[in-house]
Design a protein around this motif. Sequence first.
Motif, PDB file in Angstrom:
ATOM      1  N   GLU A   1      43.419 -28.277  52.777  1.00  0.00           N
ATOM      2  CA  GLU A   1      44.418 -27.225  52.662  1.00  0.00           C
ATOM      3  C   GLU A   1      45.502 -27.383  53.720  1.00  0.00           C
ATOM      4  O   GLU A   1      45.271 -27.947  54.791  1.00  0.00           O
ATOM      5  CB  GLU A   1      43.781 -25.832  52.819  1.00  0.00           C
TER       6      GLU A   1
ATOM      7  N   CYS B   1      46.734 -27.409  48.430  1.00  0.00           N
ATOM      8  CA  CYS B   1      45.432 -28.050  48.528  1.00  0.00           C
ATOM      9  C   CYS B   1      45.466 -29.335  47.726  1.00  0.00           C
ATOM     10  O   CYS B   1      45.883 -29.330  46.561  1.00  0.00           O
ATOM     11  CB  CYS B   1      44.339 -27.120  48.007  1.00  0.00           C
TER      12      CYS B   1
ATOM     13  N   TRP C   1      41.605 -20.562  44.861  1.00  0.00           N
ATOM     14  CA  TRP C   1      41.629 -20.137  46.250  1.00  0.00           C
ATOM     15  C   TRP C   1      40.716 -18.948  46.489  1.00  0.00           C
ATOM     16  O   TRP C   1      40.684 -18.003  45.687  1.00  0.00           O
ATOM     17  CB  TRP C   1      43.051 -19.764  46.669  1.00  0.00           C
TER      18      TRP C   1
ATOM     19  N   ARG D   1      39.222 -16.408  49.972  1.00  0.00           N
ATOM     20  CA  ARG D   1      39.541 -16.062  51.347  1.00  0.00           C
ATOM     21  C   ARG D   1      38.398 -15.272  51.966  1.00  0.00           C
ATOM     22  O   ARG D   1      37.620 -14.631  51.270  1.00  0.00           O
ATOM     23  CB  ARG D   1      40.847 -15.264  51.439  1.00  0.00           C
TER      24      ARG D   1
ATOM     25  N   ARG E   1      42.352 -18.278  40.746  1.00  0.00           N
ATOM     26  CA  ARG E   1      41.875 -19.570  40.284  1.00  0.00           C
ATOM     27  C   ARG E   1      42.400 -19.864  38.898  1.00  0.00           C
ATOM     28  O   ARG E   1      42.805 -18.954  38.173  1.00  0.00           O
ATOM     29  CB  ARG E   1      40.345 -19.631  40.294  1.00  0.00           C
TER      30      ARG E   1
ATOM     31  N   ILE F   1      49.392 -18.714  41.461  1.00  0.00           N
ATOM     32  CA  ILE F   1      48.670 -19.966  41.590  1.00  0.00           C
ATOM     33  C   ILE F   1      49.233 -20.982  40.608  1.00  0.00           C
ATOM     34  O   ILE F   1      49.639 -20.632  39.496  1.00  0.00           O
ATOM     35  CB  ILE F   1      47.156 -19.767  41.363  1.00  0.00           C
TER      36      ILE F   1
ATOM     37  N   LEU G   1      49.217 -22.021  46.192  1.00  0.00           N
ATOM     38  CA  LEU G   1      49.194 -20.565  46.125  1.00  0.00           C
ATOM     39  C   LEU G   1      50.437 -20.037  46.813  1.00  0.00           C
ATOM     40  O   LEU G   1      50.564 -20.143  48.034  1.00  0.00           O
ATOM     41  CB  LEU G   1      47.936 -20.001  46.797  1.00  0.00           C
TER      42      LEU G   1
ATOM     43  N   TYR H   1      41.742 -18.883  54.378  1.00  0.00           N
ATOM     44  CA  TYR H   1      41.869 -19.191  52.962  1.00  0.00           C
ATOM     45  C   TYR H   1      41.268 -20.561  52.676  1.00  0.00           C
ATOM     46  O   TYR H   1      41.564 -21.541  53.359  1.00  0.00           O
ATOM     47  CB  TYR H   1      43.336 -19.159  52.532  1.00  0.00           C
ATOM     48  N   TYR H   2      40.428 -20.612  51.653  1.00  0.00           N
ATOM     49  CA  TYR H   2      39.729 -21.829  51.283  1.00  0.00           C
ATOM     50  C   TYR H   2      40.119 -22.280  49.887  1.00  0.00           C
ATOM     51  O   TYR H   2      40.149 -21.477  48.957  1.00  0.00           O
ATOM     52  CB  TYR H   2      38.216 -21.622  51.307  1.00  0.00           C
ATOM     53  N   CYS H   3      40.379 -23.541  49.762  1.00  0.00           N
ATOM     54  CA  CYS H   3      40.553 -24.155  48.462  1.00  0.00           C
ATOM     55  C   CYS H   3      39.187 -24.537  47.915  1.00  0.00           C
ATOM     56  O   CYS H   3      38.329 -25.017  48.656  1.00  0.00           O
ATOM     57  CB  CYS H   3      41.443 -25.397  48.584  1.00  0.00           C
TER      58      CYS H   3
END
Length: 119
Positions: free
Chosen positions: A6, A22, A36, A38, A50, A69, A80, A93-95
Amino acid sequence: QVQLVESGGGLVQAGGSLRLSCAASGSIVDINNMGWYRQPPGKQRELVARVIGGIITEYADSVRGRFTISRDNAKKTVALQMNSLKPEDTAVYYCSANLFAATGWRDYWGQGTQVTVSS
Protein backbone atom coordinates in the motif's frame (compact mmCIF):
# COMPACT_ATOMS: atom_id res chain seq x y z
CA GLN A 1 6.22 -14.67 -3.53
CA VAL A 2 2.95 -12.75 -3.46
CA GLN A 3 3.03 -9.29 -1.98
CA LEU A 4 0.53 -6.49 -1.55
CA VAL A 5 2.03 -3.06 -0.98
CA GLU A 6 0.00 0.00 0.00
CA SER A 7 0.93 3.63 -0.45
CA GLY A 8 -0.64 7.05 -0.15
CA GLY A 9 -1.38 7.29 3.55
CA GLY A 10 -0.58 10.35 5.58
CA LEU A 11 -1.90 13.21 7.65
CA VAL A 12 -4.75 15.34 6.38
CA GLN A 13 -7.17 17.84 7.84
CA ALA A 14 -10.86 17.09 8.15
CA GLY A 15 -12.59 17.68 4.85
CA GLY A 16 -9.49 16.87 2.87
CA SER A 17 -8.72 14.03 0.50
CA LEU A 18 -6.26 11.20 0.14
CA ARG A 19 -5.78 8.51 -2.47
CA LEU A 20 -4.53 5.11 -1.41
CA SER A 21 -2.98 2.69 -3.86
CA CYS A 22 -2.20 -0.99 -3.60
CA ALA A 23 -0.12 -3.07 -5.97
CA ALA A 24 -0.11 -6.85 -6.01
CA SER A 25 2.98 -8.62 -7.27
CA GLY A 26 4.37 -12.12 -7.54
CA SER A 27 3.24 -15.30 -9.26
CA ILE A 28 -0.44 -14.47 -9.31
CA VAL A 29 -2.70 -16.47 -11.56
CA ASP A 30 -5.97 -14.66 -10.90
CA ILE A 31 -7.54 -12.19 -8.50
CA ASN A 32 -11.11 -12.47 -7.31
CA ASN A 33 -12.06 -9.98 -4.60
CA MET A 34 -9.83 -7.02 -3.91
CA GLY A 35 -10.39 -4.15 -1.56
CA TRP A 36 -9.62 -2.10 1.50
CA TYR A 37 -10.06 -2.66 5.22
CA ARG A 38 -9.16 -0.44 8.13
CA GLN A 39 -8.44 -0.79 11.82
CA PRO A 40 -9.03 2.27 14.01
CA PRO A 41 -7.08 2.48 17.27
CA GLY A 42 -8.40 -0.04 19.78
CA LYS A 43 -11.00 -1.44 17.40
CA GLN A 44 -11.47 -4.46 15.17
CA ARG A 45 -10.56 -4.44 11.53
CA GLU A 46 -13.50 -3.53 9.33
CA LEU A 47 -14.37 -3.51 5.66
CA VAL A 48 -14.10 -0.15 3.94
CA ALA A 49 -14.73 -1.04 0.32
CA ARG A 50 -14.10 -3.91 -2.06
CA VAL A 51 -14.69 -5.09 -5.56
CA ILE A 52 -16.36 -8.47 -5.53
CA GLY A 53 -15.41 -10.77 -8.37
CA GLY A 54 -14.04 -7.76 -10.21
CA ILE A 55 -17.56 -6.57 -10.95
CA ILE A 56 -19.59 -5.51 -7.92
CA THR A 57 -18.50 -2.76 -5.57
CA GLU A 58 -19.35 -2.79 -1.89
CA TYR A 59 -18.92 0.05 0.57
CA ALA A 60 -19.26 0.37 4.30
CA ASP A 61 -22.16 2.63 5.24
CA SER A 62 -19.77 5.00 6.97
CA VAL A 63 -17.85 5.77 3.77
CA ARG A 64 -20.53 5.46 1.10
CA GLY A 65 -20.67 8.59 -1.02
CA ARG A 66 -17.28 9.80 0.17
CA PHE A 67 -14.91 7.02 -0.90
CA THR A 68 -14.51 5.48 -4.33
CA ILE A 69 -12.77 2.19 -5.06
CA SER A 70 -11.29 1.32 -8.43
CA ARG A 71 -9.33 -1.57 -9.88
CA ASP A 72 -6.88 -1.93 -12.74
CA ASN A 73 -6.76 -5.62 -13.59
CA ALA A 74 -3.85 -5.27 -16.01
CA LYS A 75 -1.66 -3.59 -13.41
CA LYS A 76 -3.06 -5.69 -10.53
CA THR A 77 -3.74 -2.59 -8.52
CA VAL A 78 -6.61 -1.20 -6.50
CA ALA A 79 -7.05 2.39 -5.39
CA LEU A 80 -9.22 4.11 -2.83
CA GLN A 81 -10.08 7.74 -3.36
CA MET A 82 -11.08 9.21 -0.02
CA ASN A 83 -12.86 12.54 -0.01
CA SER A 84 -14.47 14.59 2.75
CA LEU A 85 -12.36 12.84 5.33
CA LYS A 86 -13.45 12.85 8.94
CA PRO A 87 -11.45 12.31 12.14
CA GLU A 88 -13.26 9.00 12.60
CA ASP A 89 -11.64 7.80 9.37
CA THR A 90 -8.32 7.71 11.21
CA ALA A 91 -7.01 4.16 11.05
CA VAL A 92 -4.45 1.85 9.57
CA TYR A 93 -5.72 0.96 6.12
CA TYR A 94 -4.99 -2.47 4.70
CA CYS A 95 -5.20 -3.70 1.16
CA SER A 96 -6.56 -7.21 0.84
CA ALA A 97 -7.04 -9.57 -2.07
CA ASN A 98 -8.48 -13.01 -2.55
CA LEU A 99 -6.25 -14.45 -5.23
CA PHE A 100 -5.01 -17.65 -6.78
CA ALA A 101 -1.32 -18.39 -6.49
CA ALA A 102 0.87 -21.43 -5.87
CA THR A 103 -1.08 -22.45 -2.76
CA GLY A 104 -4.47 -22.00 -4.37
CA TRP A 105 -7.13 -19.48 -3.44
CA ARG A 106 -6.48 -17.53 -0.27
CA ASP A 107 -6.57 -14.06 1.23
CA TYR A 108 -3.51 -11.84 1.20
CA TRP A 109 -2.93 -8.66 3.17
CA GLY A 110 -0.66 -5.68 2.78
CA GLN A 111 1.40 -4.25 5.59
CA GLY A 112 -0.97 -1.34 6.13
CA THR A 113 -0.67 2.40 5.71
CA GLN A 114 -1.58 4.97 8.34
CA VAL A 115 -4.27 7.54 7.63
CA THR A 116 -4.67 10.28 10.20
CA VAL A 117 -7.39 12.91 9.91
CA SER A 118 -7.08 15.89 12.20
CA SER A 119 -10.04 17.89 13.44
